[in-house]
Write a protein that holds these residues in place. Sequence first.
Motif, PDB file in Angstrom:
ATOM      1  N   HIS A   1      17.045  63.287  32.053  1.00 48.73           N
ATOM      2  CA  HIS A   1      16.147  63.602  33.166  1.00 48.73           C
ATOM      3  C   HIS A   1      15.661  65.041  33.041  1.00 48.73           C
ATOM      4  CE1 HIS A   1      14.616  63.721  37.293  1.00 48.73           C
ATOM      5  NE2 HIS A   1      15.208  64.898  37.417  1.00 48.73           N
ATOM      6  N   PRO A   2      14.418  65.343  33.305  1.00 47.87           N
ATOM      7  CA  PRO A   2      13.341  64.399  33.644  1.00 47.87           C
ATOM      8  C   PRO A   2      12.580  63.957  32.401  1.00 47.87           C
ATOM      9  CG  PRO A   2      12.599  66.632  34.036  1.00 47.87           C
ATOM     10  CD  PRO A   2      14.008  66.738  33.498  1.00 47.87           C
ATOM     11  N   THR A   3      12.510  62.680  32.189  1.00 45.89           N
ATOM     12  CA  THR A   3      11.743  62.129  31.064  1.00 45.89           C
ATOM     13  C   THR A   3      11.030  60.852  31.506  1.00 45.89           C
ATOM     14  OG1 THR A   3      13.540  60.701  30.266  1.00 45.89           O
ATOM     15  CG2 THR A   3      13.444  62.958  29.371  1.00 45.89           C
ATOM     16  N   LEU A   4      10.026  60.489  30.751  1.00 44.48           N
ATOM     17  CA  LEU A   4       9.365  59.214  30.974  1.00 44.48           C
ATOM     18  C   LEU A   4      10.299  58.050  30.653  1.00 44.48           C
ATOM     19  CD1 LEU A   4       5.860  59.955  29.369  1.00 44.48           C
ATOM     20  CD2 LEU A   4       6.424  59.953  31.803  1.00 44.48           C
ATOM     21  N   SER A   5      11.258  58.295  29.747  1.00 37.39           N
ATOM     22  CA  SER A   5      12.163  57.224  29.326  1.00 37.39           C
ATOM     23  C   SER A   5      13.030  56.706  30.465  1.00 37.39           C
ATOM     24  CB  SER A   5      13.049  57.692  28.175  1.00 37.39           C
ATOM     25  OG  SER A   5      13.970  58.680  28.615  1.00 37.39           O
ATOM     26  N   GLU A   6      13.189  57.481  31.520  1.00 41.60           N
ATOM     27  CA  GLU A   6      13.967  57.007  32.674  1.00 41.60           C
ATOM     28  C   GLU A   6      13.369  55.733  33.263  1.00 41.60           C
ATOM     29  OE1 GLU A   6      15.654  60.420  35.327  1.00 41.60           O
ATOM     30  OE2 GLU A   6      13.782  61.143  34.433  1.00 41.60           O
ATOM     31  N   MET A   7      12.054  55.556  33.101  1.00 42.89           N
ATOM     32  CA  MET A   7      11.414  54.337  33.618  1.00 42.89           C
ATOM     33  C   MET A   7      11.892  53.101  32.879  1.00 42.89           C
ATOM     34  SD  MET A   7       7.505  55.574  34.360  1.00 42.89           S
ATOM     35  CE  MET A   7       7.226  56.294  32.744  1.00 42.89           C
TER      36      MET A   7
ATOM     37  N   ASN B   1       8.204  58.115  38.835  1.00 42.55           N
ATOM     38  CA  ASN B   1       8.882  58.943  37.834  1.00 42.55           C
ATOM     39  C   ASN B   1       8.422  60.391  37.943  1.00 42.55           C
ATOM     40  OD1 ASN B   1       8.519  60.072  34.745  1.00 42.55           O
ATOM     41  ND2 ASN B   1      10.447  58.968  35.014  1.00 42.55           N
ATOM     42  N   GLY B   2       9.383  61.301  38.084  1.00 45.13           N
ATOM     43  CA  GLY B   2       9.051  62.715  38.266  1.00 45.13           C
ATOM     44  C   GLY B   2       8.306  63.328  37.105  1.00 45.13           C
ATOM     45  N   LYS B   3       8.684  62.990  35.874  1.00 44.86           N
ATOM     46  CA  LYS B   3       8.010  63.560  34.706  1.00 44.86           C
ATOM     47  C   LYS B   3       6.552  63.091  34.646  1.00 44.86           C
ATOM     48  CE  LYS B   3       7.715  65.651  30.625  1.00 44.86           C
ATOM     49  NZ  LYS B   3       8.538  65.207  29.475  1.00 44.86           N
ATOM     50  N   ALA B   4       6.305  61.815  34.958  1.00 47.50           N
ATOM     51  CA  ALA B   4       4.946  61.289  34.934  1.00 47.50           C
ATOM     52  C   ALA B   4       4.071  62.018  35.944  1.00 47.50           C
ATOM     53  CB  ALA B   4       4.955  59.789  35.223  1.00 47.50           C
ATOM     54  N   ILE B   5       4.603  62.252  37.133  1.00 47.28           N
ATOM     55  CA  ILE B   5       3.833  62.955  38.158  1.00 47.28           C
ATOM     56  C   ILE B   5       3.564  64.393  37.728  1.00 47.28           C
ATOM     57  CG2 ILE B   5       3.880  63.783  40.545  1.00 47.28           C
ATOM     58  CD1 ILE B   5       5.548  61.268  41.215  1.00 47.28           C
TER      59      ILE B   5
END
Length: 479
Positions: free
Chosen positions: A458-464, A397-401
Amino acid sequence: MSSYDVIVIGSGPGGYVTAIRSAQLGLKTAVVEREHLGGICLNWGCIPTKALLRSAEVLHNSQHAKDFGLVLNGSVTADVGAVVKRSRGVSAQLATGVGFLLKKNKVDVIWGEAEITKPGEIVVKASTKSVQGPAIPAPKGAQGPGTYQAKNIIVATGARPRVLPGLEPDKKLIWTYFDAMVPPDMPKSLIVVGSGAIGIEFASFYRTLGAEVTVVEVLPQILPVEDEEIAAHARKRFEKAGMKILSGAKVTKVEKTANSVKATVEMGDGKSQVIEADRMISAVGVVGNIENLGLEKLGVKTDRGCVVVDGFGKTNVPGIFAIGDVAGPPMLAHKAEHEGVVCVEAIAGKNPHAFEKDKIPGCTYCTPQIASVGLTEKKAKEAGFTVKVGRFPFIGNGKAIALGEPEGLVKTVFDAKTGRLLGAHMVGAEVTELIQGFVIAMNLETTEEELMHAVFPHPTLSEMMHESVLDAYGRAIHM
């Protein structure tokens, strides 16, 4: 003699929310409290612990400032006294807010200790002491000791720490979570007995502040109510942070010295080891406050330290109800609030849906955070479901990174036959804020199809969350 439609005993999250909703429904309402508006949660539980953990999080981030390209001039250390002071200030602010809300909604406050002398009647005596010392004076405008009548009495007296023989707290060497929230100084080493939410949160807090922490759990799995896979991931993270964890282990003996404790720990293989530490926290669960309320004399049915109720908070004695921790697990503030609303709406004849425990989310605010709702994979299989399981790691996930939080996991469990979402389980940054999306989905009886077609920003953690659903059906995009 004052008379009410509803009297609520206890002003914790369940009690004060129930009282406010009762008043909104046009019922003349009072709440009886013996020590703290807001109860344990606001004063000695949910809220002050989160304030402590926030301080630990800020310290952790500052210690890793270099990872974000930042340079701090000088070291950042924890002033335990100031950390505790901030935590107590947060609690005081919210407790004051509860008083304002009760007054705004015209709920009377009766200050003292209540006993139900018969259905429809409560005798209130002066408070004798609080959990942390002398009795606290009644707030301005509160009524005092006396006899009060109510058509409906709702018991919302909460719970207290469970005490095991040999682990009796003494406020100096062996602490309950009350004591652990206001340490006079920072222990260099700590033994935490119990790895449920309370134990792990304090273990995480003290480890982040620099203490050597050993967690002792009698069951093979830490965080016993969580999904096995999530608990295993969390354990690796805890151990990576320097926490020592002994699972399948039991404290069989505790010896006290002048300023430390020695715990004999028996392992699953029968071997024992002695661990010495400055302090010990006993976090082996809680037990309902059912004593001295008159419940036994009235024949109110109890089971394992809790009041037995139906889906509307009714006990076996007409006119007496119970909600929250005192009415049994899960012992969570948000469970108490919702249970209380259902109870009082039923009293008011609004025909609410019976309270359902299977859709209550659980959150643990350690580092990493843990959140879940519904059935674990193991429980779903034990219940006879054929399951489809989806997983998505934070590293994808891009936001997490970008946040510097690439470790974590989102896991979803579906009924393979119907697509019904049976459970969701998460470990990682901010998952306590994400879980509500799956709670809403379960309440709406959402299937995988609706979740797949929902658009996540996007980008959010919720995408996971989205990707985890897709993965359960072999459609994950970013993994």
